[in-house]
Design an enzyme around this catalytic site. Sequence first.
Site, PDB file in Angstrom:
ATOM      1  N   GLU A  93      38.491  41.594  72.132  1.00  0.00           N
ATOM      2  CA  GLU A  93      38.129  42.764  71.333  1.00  0.00           C
ATOM      3  C   GLU A  93      36.614  42.825  71.133  1.00  0.00           C
ATOM      4  O   GLU A  93      35.941  41.787  71.052  1.00  0.00           O
ATOM      5  CB  GLU A  93      38.819  42.708  69.966  1.00  0.00           C
ATOM      6  CG  GLU A  93      40.334  42.815  70.103  1.00  0.00           C
ATOM      7  CD  GLU A  93      41.051  43.070  68.783  1.00  0.00           C
ATOM      8  OE1 GLU A  93      41.871  43.994  68.751  1.00  0.00           O
ATOM      9  OE2 GLU A  93      40.804  42.352  67.802  1.00  0.00           O
ATOM     10  N   CYS A 118      39.676  30.899  70.507  1.00  0.00           N
ATOM     11  CA  CYS A 118      38.636  29.945  70.113  1.00  0.00           C
ATOM     12  C   CYS A 118      39.301  28.611  69.813  1.00  0.00           C
ATOM     13  O   CYS A 118      40.388  28.573  69.228  1.00  0.00           O
ATOM     14  CB  CYS A 118      37.887  30.449  68.882  1.00  0.00           C
ATOM     15  SG  CYS A 118      36.564  29.331  68.362  1.00  0.00           S
ATOM     16  N   CYS A 122      39.137  27.192  62.857  1.00  0.00           N
ATOM     17  CA  CYS A 122      38.816  27.493  61.455  1.00  0.00           C
ATOM     18  C   CYS A 122      40.033  28.184  60.832  1.00  0.00           C
ATOM     19  O   CYS A 122      40.597  29.108  61.408  1.00  0.00           O
ATOM     20  CB  CYS A 122      37.574  28.372  61.374  1.00  0.00           C
ATOM     21  SG  CYS A 122      36.187  27.620  62.232  1.00  0.00           S
ATOM     22  N   CYS A 125      40.380  32.166  60.154  1.00  0.00           N
ATOM     23  CA  CYS A 125      39.936  33.065  61.221  1.00  0.00           C
ATOM     24  C   CYS A 125      41.080  33.376  62.176  1.00  0.00           C
ATOM     25  O   CYS A 125      41.708  32.458  62.722  1.00  0.00           O
ATOM     26  CB  CYS A 125      38.770  32.418  61.959  1.00  0.00           C
ATOM     27  SG  CYS A 125      38.278  33.305  63.440  1.00  0.00           S
ATOM     28  N   CYS A 342      35.027  40.631  60.149  1.00  0.00           N
ATOM     29  CA  CYS A 342      34.707  39.264  60.588  1.00  0.00           C
ATOM     30  C   CYS A 342      35.968  38.417  60.546  1.00  0.00           C
ATOM     31  O   CYS A 342      36.685  38.410  59.545  1.00  0.00           O
ATOM     32  CB  CYS A 342      33.718  38.612  59.639  1.00  0.00           C
ATOM     33  SG  CYS A 342      32.152  39.406  59.581  1.00  0.00           S
TER      34      CYS A 342
HETATM   35  N1  SAH Z   1      32.448  31.420  66.260  1.00  0.00           N
HETATM   36  C1  SAH Z   1      31.293  31.912  65.639  1.00  0.00           C
HETATM   37  C2  SAH Z   1      31.152  33.417  65.704  1.00  0.00           C
HETATM   38  C3  SAH Z   1      32.385  34.252  65.443  1.00  0.00           C
HETATM   39  S1  SAH Z   1      33.015  34.335  63.837  1.00  0.00           S
HETATM   40  C4  SAH Z   1      31.193  31.432  64.219  1.00  0.00           C
HETATM   41  O1  SAH Z   1      32.175  30.932  63.700  1.00  0.00           O
HETATM   42  O2  SAH Z   1      30.124  31.513  63.648  1.00  0.00           O
HETATM   43  C5  SAH Z   1      31.927  35.406  62.947  1.00  0.00           C
HETATM   44  C6  SAH Z   1      31.834  35.088  61.467  1.00  0.00           C
HETATM   45  O3  SAH Z   1      33.033  35.482  60.758  1.00  0.00           O
HETATM   46  C7  SAH Z   1      31.674  33.613  61.167  1.00  0.00           C
HETATM   47  O4  SAH Z   1      30.700  33.410  60.191  1.00  0.00           O
HETATM   48  C8  SAH Z   1      33.021  33.229  60.645  1.00  0.00           C
HETATM   49  O5  SAH Z   1      32.992  32.063  59.898  1.00  0.00           O
HETATM   50  C9  SAH Z   1      33.379  34.463  59.873  1.00  0.00           C
HETATM   51  N2  SAH Z   1      34.801  34.583  59.539  1.00  0.00           N
HETATM   52  C10 SAH Z   1      35.855  34.064  60.199  1.00  0.00           C
HETATM   53  N3  SAH Z   1      37.003  34.413  59.586  1.00  0.00           N
HETATM   54  C11 SAH Z   1      36.664  35.176  58.527  1.00  0.00           C
HETATM   55  C12 SAH Z   1      37.404  35.851  57.504  1.00  0.00           C
HETATM   56  N4  SAH Z   1      38.733  35.824  57.498  1.00  0.00           N
HETATM   57  N5  SAH Z   1      36.724  36.541  56.574  1.00  0.00           N
HETATM   58  C13 SAH Z   1      35.368  36.607  56.598  1.00  0.00           C
HETATM   59  N6  SAH Z   1      34.616  35.993  57.526  1.00  0.00           N
HETATM   60  C14 SAH Z   1      35.261  35.285  58.483  1.00  0.00           C
HETATM   61 FE1  SF4 Z   2      36.081  30.135  66.244  1.00  0.00          FE
HETATM   62 FE2  SF4 Z   2      36.747  31.772  64.290  1.00  0.00          FE
HETATM   63 FE3  SF4 Z   2      35.820  29.340  63.737  1.00  0.00          FE
HETATM   64 FE4  SF4 Z   2      34.166  31.203  64.725  1.00  0.00          FE
HETATM   65  S1  SF4 Z   2      35.210  31.266  62.744  1.00  0.00           S
HETATM   66  S2  SF4 Z   2      34.357  29.057  65.370  1.00  0.00           S
HETATM   67  S3  SF4 Z   2      35.591  32.294  66.083  1.00  0.00           S
HETATM   68  S4  SF4 Z   2      37.720  29.784  64.800  1.00  0.00           S
END
Ligand code: SAH
Ligand code: SF4
Length: 349
Positions: A93, A118, A122, A125, A342
């Site tokens: 996406e 990924c 996390c 996410c 995000c």
């Molecule tokens: N993998 C990279 C970039 C993609 S995620 C990273 O983790 O930085 C982009 C951002 O969205 C990151 O800061 C991540 O921690 C945040 N994020 C992930 N899940 C989220 C959620 N449910 N609510 C708000 N931010 C979130």
């Molecule tokens: Fe991967 Fe989501 Fe963690 Fe970013 S926030 S490193 S996309 S699992």
Amino acid sequence: MTNPLIYDFDFPELAARVKSWGEPKFRGKQVWDGLYKNLWTTPEEFTNLSKSLREKMGELLKFDVLKPVVTQESKDGDTRKTLFELHDGQQIETVIMHYDREEGQDRNTVCISTQVGCGMGCKFCATGQMGFKRQLSSGEIVAQVIYAARELQDAGETLTNVVVMGMGEPFHNYETTLEALARLNDENGFNFGARRFTISTVGLVPLIWKFADAGVQYNLAISLHAAEDELRSSMLPINDKHPINKLLEACRYYVEQTSRKITFEWALIEGVNDTPEQAYILARKLKGLMCHVNAIPLNPTQGFHGQSTDNDRAKIFKETLEQVGITCTIRAHRGIDIQAGCGQLASRL
Ligand code: SAH
Ligand code: SF4
């Protein structure tokens, strides 16, 4: 075998390929300009080339690197998300966001993916919840930006920023991601200024050291979310391998080397990391570091049950940081009605 993806070539590779078909040398540049200056996306659009060359390009190179499957637009019309199918059937996406008159001009930002899924896991996410499927190629990364730029161009608008914050961990696909950005930054092509890119990483420490020495001007954002190891590890498993002090050491080196400010991302989760006490702990850790905190009230995902912080608590968090000299922005929820916020991106397979 699929044909090579047209966006996977840098200029010398593309020029060599076109020359190998018996074409004069300047044709390679014409094809490159068509792709990156005119944003032509099909061979038929290259009307400055002969019909036979257009046909050859179509037969030997793959142009439709990304096939749009569904596009959704948020109710406010400011966020548009497209689900693309890749040549092997995998899906990613990409999100285009419009901001009104920030810093005196309208901004159009595209948020691009670097991996299918990924592997960082996390907890909050959606991309992490689907696991790692595969790396994107540089061309698949480039194509997302060109797609967005073309869409905006057709609507009479301009792409102003690229954030590498979609699906995937860009530093887990480090060389390829940097290759893609270099191709987009190339002043003889798309010529997108380095400072208009922001890369966000979950904190792969050795690659932050490497990035600091890479001599590039892209902005760097770090997904921090907690300032104590136990809490951070419970949400971001990578913290066991790269704990906070090591991460911040690398960040300090980055700022020293580049003289550039670093951004820390912080998803505000009610009662977990949004208290004034957490803000103080964070402020102590960041003391003396040239940085900014981007706090994003948590976006909902299926696999995580934390609640988003409300406006009042977010405001107190921000004020607590600012009292001790750390600037903080509270990001508005965006595109939540279409799961384009995000951490909400995922494929549908
Ligand atoms: N993998 C990279 C970039 C993609 S995620 C990273 O983790 O930085 C982009 C951002 O969205 C990151 O800061 C991540 O921690 C945040 N994020 C992930 N899940 C989220 C959620 N449910 N609510 C708000 N931010 C979130
Ligand atoms: Fe991967 Fe989501 Fe963690 Fe970013 S926030 S490193 S996309 S699992």
